[in-house]
Scaffold this motif. Structure first.
Motif, mmCIF file in Angstrom:
data_model
loop_
_atom_site.group_PDB
_atom_site.id
_atom_site.type_symbol
_atom_site.label_atom_id
_atom_site.label_comp_id
_atom_site.label_asym_id
_atom_site.label_seq_id
_atom_site.Cartn_x
_atom_site.Cartn_y
_atom_site.Cartn_z
ATOM 1 N N UNK A 1 3.802 -41.729 9.349
ATOM 2 C CA UNK A 1 3.025 -41.044 8.306
ATOM 3 C C UNK A 1 4.056 -40.361 7.397
ATOM 4 N N UNK A 2 3.953 -40.328 6.325
ATOM 5 C CA UNK A 2 4.782 -39.512 4.851
ATOM 6 C C UNK A 2 3.569 -38.974 4.190
ATOM 7 N N UNK A 3 3.685 -37.560 3.856
ATOM 8 C CA UNK A 3 2.844 -36.873 3.281
ATOM 9 C C UNK A 3 2.915 -37.576 1.771
ATOM 10 N N UNK A 4 1.695 -37.556 1.163
ATOM 11 C CA UNK A 4 1.301 -38.073 -0.239
ATOM 12 C C UNK A 4 2.173 -37.629 -1.463
ATOM 13 N N UNK A 5 2.633 -36.275 -1.123
ATOM 14 C CA UNK A 5 3.733 -35.987 -2.291
ATOM 15 C C UNK A 5 5.116 -36.256 -1.856
ATOM 16 N N UNK A 6 5.356 -36.744 -0.946
ATOM 17 C CA UNK A 6 6.771 -37.233 -0.785
ATOM 18 C C UNK A 6 7.129 -38.794 -0.857
ATOM 19 N N UNK A 7 6.221 -39.534 -1.066
ATOM 20 C CA UNK A 7 6.128 -40.857 -1.126
ATOM 21 C C UNK A 7 6.683 -41.358 -2.427
#
Length: 150
Positions: A81-87
């Protein structure tokens, strides 16, 4: 700059555990609108490690590394998982490279099997994984099994 930490469950602080579960629920349950059993009793099994990626004190990336026999006959990874604001900035590739490096360190020369969401097939292919199954539904999301042979 992402700072990576690799920890078995027993070494996670309560804050790290909270951040880990929150990130996974935010991505898999809320964002993907997929109610599923997030707490599957694998996180705390013997030999399971959690790879945590921090931007400052914010957990922005994670995955768990599992020894043979927990999810697959081979070593495996899951809950990537990657946080949405770091994709979009390459953190996913950094996370996978770090995960593969740690798998090699923990379990030298072992193959790695994963159950990938189908839309990420080309992402994993870039890191050497090959498809080993047809598409199947898991929690109503198309998945495909993939393997990185050693």
């Amino acid at each position: 700059m992402i700072t990576w930490q690799l920890k078995p469950f027993i070494e996670l602080t309560t804050i790290q555990l909270y951040q880990l579960l929150k990130l996974r629920v935010d991505v898999f349950v809320v964002e993907q609108q997929c109610p599923y059993p997030e707490l599957d009793d694998k996180d705390h099994k013997k030999g399971v490690y959690h790879l945590l990626g921090y931007d400052g004190d914010q957990l922005v990336a994670c995955t768990r590394l599992l020894p043979k026999g927990v999810s697959y006959p081979s070593v495996s990874m899951g809950r990537v998982a990657i946080s949405a604001d770091h994709r979009g900035g390459g953190i996913g590739h950094q996370l996978l490279a770090e995960a593969l490096r740690n798998c090699q360190s923990l379990w030298p020369n072992e193959s790695i099997e994963i159950g990938a969401q189908e839309y990420l097939t080309s992402f994993y292919t870039q890191h050497g994984f090959v498809k080993t199954s047809e598409t199947y539904l898991e929690d109503d999301i198309p998945h495909i099994d993939m393997k990185l042979a050693k």
